[in-house]
Design a protein around this motif. Structure first.
Motif, short mmCIF file in Angstrom:
data_model
loop_
_atom_site.label_atom_id
_atom_site.label_comp_id
_atom_site.label_asym_id
_atom_site.label_seq_id
_atom_site.Cartn_x
_atom_site.Cartn_y
_atom_site.Cartn_z
N LEU A 113 -16.18 -17.57 1.89
CA LEU A 113 -15.14 -17.35 0.87
C LEU A 113 -15.57 -16.29 -0.14
N ALA A 114 -16.83 -16.32 -0.55
CA ALA A 114 -17.33 -15.31 -1.49
C ALA A 114 -17.15 -13.92 -0.90
N GLY A 115 -17.49 -13.77 0.37
CA GLY A 115 -17.28 -12.49 1.04
C GLY A 115 -15.80 -12.13 1.11
N GLY A 116 -14.96 -13.11 1.37
CA GLY A 116 -13.51 -12.86 1.43
C GLY A 116 -12.96 -12.41 0.09
N PHE A 117 -13.41 -13.03 -0.99
CA PHE A 117 -12.95 -12.63 -2.32
C PHE A 117 -13.41 -11.22 -2.66
N LEU A 118 -14.62 -10.87 -2.27
CA LEU A 118 -15.11 -9.50 -2.52
C LEU A 118 -14.30 -8.48 -1.73
N MET A 119 -14.01 -8.79 -0.47
CA MET A 119 -13.20 -7.86 0.34
C MET A 119 -11.80 -7.72 -0.24
N GLN A 120 -11.21 -8.83 -0.66
CA GLN A 120 -9.87 -8.79 -1.24
C GLN A 120 -9.86 -7.96 -2.53
N ALA A 121 -10.91 -8.12 -3.33
CA ALA A 121 -11.00 -7.34 -4.58
C ALA A 121 -11.09 -5.85 -4.27
N GLY A 122 -11.88 -5.50 -3.27
CA GLY A 122 -11.98 -4.09 -2.89
C GLY A 122 -10.65 -3.55 -2.39
N TRP A 123 -9.94 -4.35 -1.61
CA TRP A 123 -8.63 -3.94 -1.10
C TRP A 123 -7.66 -3.73 -2.26
N ASP A 124 -7.69 -4.64 -3.23
CA ASP A 124 -6.81 -4.52 -4.39
C ASP A 124 -7.13 -3.27 -5.20
N GLN A 125 -8.41 -2.96 -5.35
CA GLN A 125 -8.80 -1.77 -6.09
C GLN A 125 -8.28 -0.51 -5.40
N ARG A 126 -8.45 -0.45 -4.09
CA ARG A 126 -7.96 0.72 -3.34
C ARG A 126 -6.44 0.83 -3.44
N ALA A 127 -5.75 -0.30 -3.39
CA ALA A 127 -4.29 -0.27 -3.48
C ALA A 127 -3.84 0.21 -4.85
N ALA A 128 -4.56 -0.17 -5.90
CA ALA A 128 -4.21 0.30 -7.25
C ALA A 128 -4.44 1.80 -7.37
N ILE A 129 -5.51 2.28 -6.77
CA ILE A 129 -5.78 3.72 -6.79
C ILE A 129 -4.66 4.49 -6.10
N LYS A 130 -4.14 3.91 -5.01
CA LYS A 130 -3.04 4.55 -4.28
C LYS A 130 -1.70 4.37 -4.98
N GLY A 131 -1.65 3.49 -5.97
CA GLY A 131 -0.41 3.28 -6.72
C GLY A 131 0.49 2.19 -6.19
N SER A 132 0.03 1.40 -5.22
CA SER A 132 0.88 0.34 -4.68
C SER A 132 0.70 -1.00 -5.40
N LEU A 133 -0.28 -1.10 -6.27
CA LEU A 133 -0.47 -2.28 -7.12
C LEU A 133 -0.61 -1.80 -8.56
N PRO A 134 -0.11 -2.57 -9.51
CA PRO A 134 -0.27 -2.18 -10.92
C PRO A 134 -1.75 -2.18 -11.32
N LEU A 135 -2.11 -1.28 -12.19
CA LEU A 135 -3.49 -1.20 -12.64
C LEU A 135 -3.94 -2.50 -13.31
N TRP A 136 -3.05 -3.12 -14.09
CA TRP A 136 -3.44 -4.36 -14.77
C TRP A 136 -3.81 -5.43 -13.75
N TYR A 137 -3.10 -5.46 -12.62
CA TYR A 137 -3.38 -6.48 -11.60
C TYR A 137 -4.75 -6.23 -10.98
N ALA A 138 -5.05 -4.98 -10.69
CA ALA A 138 -6.35 -4.65 -10.10
C ALA A 138 -7.48 -5.00 -11.07
N THR A 139 -7.28 -4.74 -12.34
CA THR A 139 -8.29 -5.08 -13.34
C THR A 139 -8.50 -6.59 -13.40
N LEU A 140 -7.40 -7.32 -13.45
CA LEU A 140 -7.48 -8.79 -13.49
C LEU A 140 -8.15 -9.32 -12.23
N ARG A 141 -7.74 -8.83 -11.07
CA ARG A 141 -8.31 -9.30 -9.81
C ARG A 141 -9.80 -9.00 -9.73
N ARG A 142 -10.21 -7.84 -10.21
CA ARG A 142 -11.63 -7.50 -10.18
C ARG A 142 -12.43 -8.50 -11.01
#
Length: 165
Positions: A113-142
């Motif tokens: 699960l720890a690995g899964g959460f890290l992968m999900q966080a990385g995915w969320d960060q990349r999505a925010a960089i691409k503009g498909s997720l709000p920046l606030w969400y990526a910050t919170l998720r990180r």
């Protein structure tokens, strides 16, 4: 025409909706409580009840939360921000990983699960960089993902130390 990438220097400067932020941080409580409890349970001479039950419950909770995060990504794909088949397929992987982890012994489950959460966080960060997720969400998720990952690893360590002692 290319879309402008978000200004990443503003990641921390964009607060999200107060209710989302509060609920996100409240969701950390079971992880943090378990980590502390299982560390105390590992101290020689302590005999705290419900260690195995709490460890299993934490793995199940982690699986549910990881699945929820995949559901968020499914919703993003449905809303059309990323509508490719790849996004839909990837959005079910956190649920499958969480389900598989919940079937493992607690220490292994927490590590997966720890690995899964890290992968999900990385995915969320990349999505925010691409503009498909709000920046606030990526910050919170990180932030949340870092606390969850540390808590899961500390809880797993407490279980391992308690068995050795």
């Amino acid at each position: 025409m290319a879309t402008a990438k978000p200004d990443l220097t503003r990641f921390a400067a964009q607060p999200g909706p107060v209710v989302a932020v509060r609920l996100g941080y409240a969701g950390l409580l079971p992880f943090v409580f378990t980590a502390v409890y299982l560390c105390f349970a590992a101290i020689p001479g302590t005999d705290l009840p419900f260690v195995e039950t709490l460890a299993h419950a934490t793995a199940v909770y982690g699986a549910v939360i990881l699945s929820f995060l995949g559901g968020v990504r499914w919703g993003i794909a449905m809303a059309g921000r990323q509508r490719g088949m790849r996004e839909f397929v990837l959005s079910v992987l956190p649920s499958l990983l969480g389900w598989g982890a919940a079937l493992l012994p607690p220490v292994a489950a927490m590590a997966v699960l720890a690995g899964g959460f890290l992968m999900q966080a990385g995915w969320d960060q990349r999505a925010a960089i691409k503009g498909s997720l709000p920046l606030w969400y990526a910050t919170l998720r990180r932030r949340l993902s870092m606390v969850v990952t540390v808590a899961l690893l500390v809880a797993a360590s407490g279980l391992l130390l308690g068995r050795v002692a």
